[in-house]
Design a protein around this motif. Structure first.
Motif, PDB file in Angstrom:
ATOM      1  N   MET A  64       0.851  -1.191   0.000  1.00 54.24           N
ATOM      2  CA  MET A  64       0.000   0.000   0.000  1.00 54.24           C
ATOM      3  C   MET A  64       0.888   1.243   0.000  1.00 54.24           C
ATOM      4  SD  MET A  64      -3.214   1.114   0.220  1.00 54.24           S
ATOM      5  CE  MET A  64      -4.268  -0.034   1.038  1.00 54.24           C
ATOM      6  N   THR A  65       0.704   2.101  -0.999  1.00 52.87           N
ATOM      7  CA  THR A  65       1.484   3.333  -1.075  1.00 52.87           C
ATOM      8  C   THR A  65       0.798   4.411  -0.244  1.00 52.87           C
ATOM      9  OG1 THR A  65       0.294   4.129  -3.014  1.00 52.87           O
ATOM     10  CG2 THR A  65       2.241   2.750  -3.414  1.00 52.87           C
ATOM     11  N   PRO A  66       1.528   5.445   0.162  1.00 53.26           N
ATOM     12  CA  PRO A  66       0.892   6.531   0.915  1.00 53.26           C
ATOM     13  C   PRO A  66      -0.246   7.200   0.143  1.00 53.26           C
ATOM     14  CG  PRO A  66       3.269   6.690   1.095  1.00 53.26           C
ATOM     15  CD  PRO A  66       2.982   5.606   0.103  1.00 53.26           C
ATOM     16  N   ALA A  67      -0.113   7.325  -1.176  1.00 54.92           N
ATOM     17  CA  ALA A  67      -1.175   7.941  -1.977  1.00 54.92           C
ATOM     18  C   ALA A  67      -2.428   7.066  -1.976  1.00 54.92           C
ATOM     19  CB  ALA A  67      -0.690   8.167  -3.401  1.00 54.92           C
ATOM     20  N   LYS A  68      -2.252   5.753  -2.108  1.00 58.93           N
ATOM     21  CA  LYS A  68      -3.396   4.840  -2.069  1.00 58.93           C
ATOM     22  C   LYS A  68      -4.065   4.875  -0.707  1.00 58.93           C
ATOM     23  CE  LYS A  68      -2.686   0.969  -5.220  1.00 58.93           C
ATOM     24  NZ  LYS A  68      -2.388  -0.453  -5.293  1.00 58.93           N
ATOM     25  N   GLN A  69      -3.256   4.922   0.345  1.00 63.62           N
ATOM     26  CA  GLN A  69      -3.802   4.950   1.699  1.00 63.62           C
ATOM     27  C   GLN A  69      -4.595   6.229   1.931  1.00 63.62           C
ATOM     28  OE1 GLN A  69      -0.833   4.043   4.579  1.00 63.62           O
ATOM     29  NE2 GLN A  69      -2.314   3.421   6.096  1.00 63.62           N
ATOM     30  N   ALA A  70      -4.090   7.365   1.423  1.00 60.14           N
ATOM     31  CA  ALA A  70      -4.804   8.632   1.568  1.00 60.14           C
ATOM     32  C   ALA A  70      -6.116   8.612   0.787  1.00 60.14           C
ATOM     33  CB  ALA A  70      -3.925   9.784   1.095  1.00 60.14           C
ATOM     34  N   ALA A  71      -6.095   8.054  -0.416  1.00 62.26           N
ATOM     35  CA  ALA A  71      -7.313   7.975  -1.225  1.00 62.26           C
ATOM     36  C   ALA A  71      -8.353   7.073  -0.570  1.00 62.26           C
ATOM     37  CB  ALA A  71      -6.975   7.465  -2.618  1.00 62.26           C
ATOM     38  N   LEU A  72      -7.913   5.973   0.009  1.00 61.92           N
ATOM     39  CA  LEU A  72      -8.827   5.067   0.690  1.00 61.92           C
ATOM     40  C   LEU A  72      -9.435   5.727   1.926  1.00 61.92           C
ATOM     41  CD1 LEU A  72      -9.989   2.222   0.652  1.00 61.92           C
ATOM     42  CD2 LEU A  72      -8.039   1.488   1.998  1.00 61.92           C
ATOM     43  N   ALA A  73      -8.621   6.450   2.681  1.00 60.89           N
ATOM     44  CA  ALA A  73      -9.129   7.159   3.864  1.00 60.89           C
ATOM     45  C   ALA A  73     -10.146   8.225   3.461  1.00 60.89           C
ATOM     46  CB  ALA A  73      -7.973   7.789   4.629  1.00 60.89           C
ATOM     47  N   LYS A  74      -9.888   8.916   2.365  1.00 57.26           N
ATOM     48  CA  LYS A  74     -10.807   9.953   1.888  1.00 57.26           C
ATOM     49  C   LYS A  74     -12.135   9.328   1.433  1.00 57.26           C
ATOM     50  CE  LYS A  74     -10.990  13.821  -1.347  1.00 57.26           C
ATOM     51  NZ  LYS A  74     -10.284  14.535  -2.412  1.00 57.26           N
ATOM     52  N   ALA A  75     -12.068   8.194   0.733  1.00 57.91           N
ATOM     53  CA  ALA A  75     -13.281   7.515   0.274  1.00 57.91           C
ATOM     54  C   ALA A  75     -14.096   7.002   1.450  1.00 57.91           C
ATOM     55  CB  ALA A  75     -12.917   6.362  -0.656  1.00 57.91           C
ATOM     56  N   ASN A  76     -13.440   6.441   2.462  1.00 53.12           N
ATOM     57  CA  ASN A  76     -14.156   5.950   3.637  1.00 53.12           C
ATOM     58  C   ASN A  76     -14.781   7.094   4.427  1.00 53.12           C
ATOM     59  OD1 ASN A  76     -13.836   3.208   3.235  1.00 53.12           O
ATOM     60  ND2 ASN A  76     -11.851   3.165   4.254  1.00 53.12           N
ATOM     61  N   ALA A  77     -14.093   8.224   4.493  1.00 56.27           N
ATOM     62  CA  ALA A  77     -14.649   9.393   5.179  1.00 56.27           C
ATOM     63  C   ALA A  77     -15.886   9.905   4.450  1.00 56.27           C
ATOM     64  CB  ALA A  77     -13.601  10.488   5.295  1.00 56.27           C
ATOM     65  N   ALA A  78     -15.874   9.853   3.123  1.00 55.13           N
ATOM     66  CA  ALA A  78     -17.019  10.322   2.343  1.00 55.13           C
ATOM     67  C   ALA A  78     -18.240   9.447   2.574  1.00 55.13           C
ATOM     68  CB  ALA A  78     -16.665  10.353   0.858  1.00 55.13           C
ATOM     69  N   ARG A  79     -18.041   8.186   2.879  1.00 56.56           N
ATOM     70  CA  ARG A  79     -19.161   7.283   3.145  1.00 56.56           C
ATOM     71  C   ARG A  79     -19.831   7.587   4.478  1.00 56.56           C
ATOM     72  NH1 ARG A  79     -17.169   1.414   2.871  1.00 56.56           N
ATOM     73  NH2 ARG A  79     -19.383   0.999   3.030  1.00 56.56           N
ATOM     74  N   ARG A  80     -19.161   8.350   5.342  1.00 59.52           N
ATOM     75  CA  ARG A  80     -19.697   8.677   6.663  1.00 59.52           C
ATOM     76  C   ARG A  80     -20.432  10.016   6.681  1.00 59.52           C
ATOM     77  NH1 ARG A  80     -16.231   6.502  11.194  1.00 59.52           N
ATOM     78  NH2 ARG A  80     -16.708   8.492  12.132  1.00 59.52           N
ATOM     79  N   VAL A  81     -20.274  10.852   5.669  1.00 56.35           N
ATOM     80  CA  VAL A  81     -20.886  12.180   5.648  1.00 56.35           C
ATOM     81  C   VAL A  81     -22.292  12.096   5.062  1.00 56.35           C
ATOM     82  CG1 VAL A  81     -20.707  14.519   4.704  1.00 56.35           C
ATOM     83  CG2 VAL A  81     -18.662  13.326   5.478  1.00 56.35           C
ATOM     84  N   CYS A  82     -23.256  12.618   5.797  1.00 57.81           N
ATOM     85  CA  CYS A  82     -24.653  12.612   5.366  1.00 57.81           C
ATOM     86  C   CYS A  82     -24.851  13.642   4.251  1.00 57.81           C
ATOM     87  CB  CYS A  82     -25.560  12.941   6.548  1.00 57.81           C
ATOM     88  SG  CYS A  82     -27.302  13.076   6.091  1.00 57.81           S
ATOM     89  N   PRO A  83     -25.463  13.263   3.123  1.00 62.66           N
ATOM     90  CA  PRO A  83     -25.682  14.236   2.047  1.00 62.66           C
ATOM     91  C   PRO A  83     -26.753  15.272   2.379  1.00 62.66           C
ATOM     92  CG  PRO A  83     -26.613  12.107   1.446  1.00 62.66           C
ATOM     93  CD  PRO A  83     -25.879  11.918   2.743  1.00 62.66           C
ATOM     94  N   GLU A  84     -27.601  15.002   3.373  1.00 60.67           N
ATOM     95  CA  GLU A  84     -28.653  15.944   3.753  1.00 60.67           C
ATOM     96  C   GLU A  84     -28.139  17.043   4.683  1.00 60.67           C
ATOM     97  OE1 GLU A  84     -31.971  15.983   2.758  1.00 60.67           O
ATOM     98  OE2 GLU A  84     -31.269  14.506   1.298  1.00 60.67           O
ATOM     99  N   CYS A  85     -27.559  16.636   5.820  1.00 58.78           N
ATOM    100  CA  CYS A  85     -27.125  17.619   6.831  1.00 58.78           C
ATOM    101  C   CYS A  85     -25.635  17.927   6.756  1.00 58.78           C
ATOM    102  CB  CYS A  85     -27.501  17.138   8.228  1.00 58.78           C
ATOM    103  SG  CYS A  85     -26.704  15.596   8.721  1.00 58.78           S
ATOM    104  N   ARG A  86     -24.879  17.191   5.927  1.00 59.47           N
ATOM    105  CA  ARG A  86     -23.436  17.404   5.716  1.00 59.47           C
ATOM    106  C   ARG A  86     -22.596  17.208   6.976  1.00 59.47           C
ATOM    107  NH1 ARG A  86     -22.916  16.619   0.627  1.00 59.47           N
ATOM    108  NH2 ARG A  86     -23.909  18.128  -0.706  1.00 59.47           N
ATOM    109  N   ARG A  87     -23.085  16.411   7.932  1.00 64.55           N
ATOM    110  CA  ARG A  87     -22.319  16.119   9.143  1.00 64.55           C
ATOM    111  C   ARG A  87     -21.762  14.711   9.081  1.00 64.55           C
ATOM    112  NH1 ARG A  87     -26.387  17.501  13.867  1.00 64.55           N
ATOM    113  NH2 ARG A  87     -27.790  16.708  12.288  1.00 64.55           N
ATOM    114  N   ASP A  88     -20.654  14.486   9.802  1.00 63.49           N
ATOM    115  CA  ASP A  88     -20.093  13.147   9.921  1.00 63.49           C
ATOM    116  C   ASP A  88     -21.001  12.358  10.850  1.00 63.49           C
ATOM    117  OD1 ASP A  88     -18.645  10.827  10.346  1.00 63.49           O
ATOM    118  OD2 ASP A  88     -16.743  11.846  10.668  1.00 63.49           O
ATOM    119  N   ALA A  89     -21.582  11.274  10.335  1.00 62.99           N
ATOM    120  CA  ALA A  89     -22.543  10.491  11.109  1.00 62.99           C
ATOM    121  C   ALA A  89     -21.872   9.653  12.183  1.00 62.99           C
ATOM    122  CB  ALA A  89     -23.352   9.588  10.175  1.00 62.99           C
ATOM    123  N   GLY A  90     -20.574   9.395  12.049  1.00 64.09           N
ATOM    124  CA  GLY A  90     -19.885   8.559  13.015  1.00 64.09           C
ATOM    125  C   GLY A  90     -19.952   7.082  12.652  1.00 64.09           C
ATOM    126  N   TYR A  91     -20.614   6.772  11.548  1.00 65.64           N
ATOM    127  CA  TYR A  91     -20.731   5.403  11.047  1.00 65.64           C
ATOM    128  C   TYR A  91     -20.923   5.491   9.537  1.00 65.64           C
ATOM    129  CZ  TYR A  91     -25.629   6.808  11.389  1.00 65.64           C
ATOM    130  OH  TYR A  91     -26.806   7.497  11.289  1.00 65.64           O
TER     131      TYR A  91
END
Length: 112
Positions: A64-91
């Protein structure tokens, strides 16, 4: 792809492995063709098929390269943000709802 040998479930010879089994060994198919397949019979349905690869020809998993790890972390974080209220749901927001629980069921929050 030519004809490949077909084995019954749990009767494949040693030296062959599925993708998951290779991954558990820290390996990947590495571009090799399917060496064989294994079929698991099912009642009233088509059999389950798994492709087998030669363990000897498998290559190590790429690190795993640092760039891949950063992209994966960003994608996982996006899955936690609610599209309605724009808050991190925590899950991870369930795809069936498409939004966090408070946004999906606002009347339950008011009743509490």
């Amino acid at each position: 792809m030519g004809t490949v040998p077909v084995y019954r479930w749990r009767l494949a010879p040693d030296g062959l492995a599925t993708r998951r089994q290779l991954r558990a060994l820290g390996l990947r198919p590495g571009g090799q063709d399917v060496a064989a397949q294994v079929e698991r019979p099912r009642r009233r349905r088509e059999p389950l098929v798994a492709y087998l690869y030669c363990v000897e020809q498998a290559k190590p998993v790429r690190p795993m390269t640092p760039a891949k790890q950063a992209a994966l972390a960003k994608a996982n974080a996006a899955r936690r943000v609610c599209p309605e209220c724009r808050r991190d749901a925590g899950y991870v927001i369930p795809p069936s709802l498409g939004m966090c629980t408070p946004c999906a069921f606002p009347e339950e929050q008011r009743a509490a």
